[in-house]
Scaffold this motif. Structure first.
Motif, PDB file in Angstrom:
ATOM      1  N   TRP A 146      -7.404   1.407   0.222  1.00 52.67           N
ATOM      2  CA  TRP A 146      -8.161   0.504  -0.638  1.00 52.67           C
ATOM      3  C   TRP A 146      -9.263   1.222  -1.385  1.00 52.67           C
ATOM      4  CZ3 TRP A 146      -9.347  -3.685  -3.331  1.00 52.67           C
ATOM      5  CH2 TRP A 146     -10.682  -3.942  -3.609  1.00 52.67           C
ATOM      6  N   GLN A 147     -10.094   1.980  -0.678  1.00 54.54           N
ATOM      7  CA  GLN A 147     -11.373   2.447  -1.208  1.00 54.54           C
ATOM      8  C   GLN A 147     -11.234   3.588  -2.205  1.00 54.54           C
ATOM      9  OE1 GLN A 147     -14.658   2.332   1.574  1.00 54.54           O
ATOM     10  NE2 GLN A 147     -15.358   4.323   0.883  1.00 54.54           N
ATOM     11  N   GLY A 179     -14.946  -4.407  -1.049  1.00 54.92           N
ATOM     12  CA  GLY A 179     -13.892  -5.041  -0.273  1.00 54.92           C
ATOM     13  C   GLY A 179     -14.328  -5.505   1.100  1.00 54.92           C
ATOM     14  N   THR A 229      -6.118   4.632  -5.708  1.00 51.02           N
ATOM     15  CA  THR A 229      -6.396   3.617  -4.691  1.00 51.02           C
ATOM     16  C   THR A 229      -6.327   2.221  -5.312  1.00 51.02           C
ATOM     17  OG1 THR A 229      -8.796   3.541  -5.040  1.00 51.02           O
ATOM     18  CG2 THR A 229      -7.951   5.245  -3.543  1.00 51.02           C
ATOM     19  N   VAL A 230      -6.206   1.233  -4.446  1.00 54.67           N
ATOM     20  CA  VAL A 230      -6.139  -0.161  -4.906  1.00 54.67           C
ATOM     21  C   VAL A 230      -7.438  -0.561  -5.586  1.00 54.67           C
ATOM     22  CG1 VAL A 230      -5.830  -2.550  -4.195  1.00 54.67           C
ATOM     23  CG2 VAL A 230      -4.470  -0.754  -3.111  1.00 54.67           C
ATOM     24  N   GLN A 231      -8.565  -0.211  -4.985  1.00 60.19           N
ATOM     25  CA  GLN A 231      -9.861  -0.579  -5.553  1.00 60.19           C
ATOM     26  C   GLN A 231     -10.054   0.022  -6.942  1.00 60.19           C
ATOM     27  OE1 GLN A 231     -13.345   1.011  -3.583  1.00 60.19           O
ATOM     28  NE2 GLN A 231     -14.588  -0.764  -4.133  1.00 60.19           N
ATOM     29  N   PHE A 239      -6.441 -10.145   1.222  1.00 64.08           N
ATOM     30  CA  PHE A 239      -7.569  -9.224   1.121  1.00 64.08           C
ATOM     31  C   PHE A 239      -8.585  -9.845   0.171  1.00 64.08           C
ATOM     32  CE2 PHE A 239     -10.071  -5.612  -0.193  1.00 64.08           C
ATOM     33  CZ  PHE A 239     -10.035  -4.733   0.893  1.00 64.08           C
ATOM     34  N   ARG A 261     -11.662  -1.481   4.643  1.00 63.45           N
ATOM     35  CA  ARG A 261     -10.954  -0.398   3.981  1.00 63.45           C
ATOM     36  C   ARG A 261      -9.644  -0.158   4.716  1.00 63.45           C
ATOM     37  NH1 ARG A 261     -14.209   5.092   4.259  1.00 63.45           N
ATOM     38  NH2 ARG A 261     -12.144   5.840   3.720  1.00 63.45           N
ATOM     39  N   THR A 262      -8.544  -0.358   4.014  1.00 66.16           N
ATOM     40  CA  THR A 262      -7.240  -0.048   4.595  1.00 66.16           C
ATOM     41  C   THR A 262      -6.897   1.397   4.262  1.00 66.16           C
ATOM     42  OG1 THR A 262      -6.128  -0.902   2.614  1.00 66.16           O
ATOM     43  CG2 THR A 262      -6.413  -2.427   4.464  1.00 66.16           C
ATOM     44  N   GLY A 297       0.777  -1.237   0.000  1.00 64.90           N
ATOM     45  CA  GLY A 297       0.000   0.000   0.000  1.00 64.90           C
ATOM     46  C   GLY A 297       0.804   1.280   0.000  1.00 64.90           C
TER      47      GLY A 297
END
Length: 250
Positions: free
Chosen positions: A20-21, A49, A28-30, A62, A52-53, A14
């Motif tokens: 994440w979100q 997900g 973001t990852v998402q 994850f 949420r990180t 990360g």
């Protein structure tokens, strides 16, 4: 052929992402995962997900769920290589899992586990992956305090303010420090976690380890239910989501 639901299991570093979100004007990852999957499946894919990180937090395990239309299950299950080819190196899909149409990556999780890593000497290979802390810590006392977490359920004192949760109750089943070469790792497992909870717990336990507060003070902080009484949140770089368990998948 109709819409079918799947879980996707992934891991990510990360360091470069704002959590994440999906957020406006942030990577973001998402957002990257949804884009890659939409390209691969040639239809709009929106994931949800397991949590949420925050920015800078990592995940070795994850899960998210998504729905796909008019594609045979066998082809979806073989999509891992193709999706990975569309993602940056910091994000890796492990597998795609067929689930029931009402399966939910967030609400169906029965437990989650995090690890937080600390190192005590400067190490270029741990930048953005562990917290450099130069203080001497009493690990035995920190473990005694960590064990007290299992006796409580209301963790309002460790929750970020103004969240949309209906309750601040969690059931912690494990909380322990282990000594590593030139460092420590804190492992904590619970049925759910509040926003910023692990980093706030870690910050308060470090205060115990430094002798700033004692065991009774630690319990008083939990019972106060006041975020202002607890320690500061530690940096995101040392935090990893390492396990999410479900009854609906193996």
């Amino acid at each position: 052929m109709t819409k079918k639901r799947y879980f996707i299991q992934l891991s990510y570093d990360g360091s470069l992402y704002h959590g994440w979100q999906i957020q406006p004007n942030a990577i973001t990852v998402q957002a990257l995962l949804d884009k890659a999957m939409s390209v691969y499946f040639r239809q709009n894919i929106e994931t949800l997900g397991c949590g949420r990180t925050d920015a800078g937090v990592h995940a070795t395990d994850f899960y998210a769920h998504f729905d796909v239309e008019n594609i045979e299950e066998a082809k979806v299950l073989k999509a891992v290589t193709g999706i990975n080819a569309l993602l940056p190196y910091q994000i890796a899909v492990k597998r795609v899992i067929p689930v029931k149409d009402d399966a939910h990556a967030r609400f169906d999780a029965i437990s989650r586990a995090y690890k937080y890593y600390v190192h005590f000497e400067k190490d270029p290979f741990k930048v953005n992956r562990s917290w450099l802390l130069k203080d001497q810590l009493n690990v035995d006392l920190m473990n005694k305090a960590a064990k007290e977490l299992l006796n409580y359920t209301d963790f309002s004192c460790f929750s970020k303010s103004n969240t949309q949760t209906f309750t601040n109750n969690c059931k912690i089943s494990n909380a322990v420090f282990d000594v590593l070469d030139n460092g420590l790792v804190f492992t904590i497992q619970a049925d759910r976690f509040l926003r910023n909870m692990v980093r706030a717990i870690m910050g308060t336990l470090v205060r115990v380890g430094k002798g700033e507060i004692n065991l009774e003070d630690f319990k008083t902080i939990i019972e106060s239910k006041s975020r202002s009484k607890a320690g500061q949140s530690v940096p995101a770089c040392g935090l990893y989501l390492v396990e999410v368990k479900y009854n609906c998948i193996k």
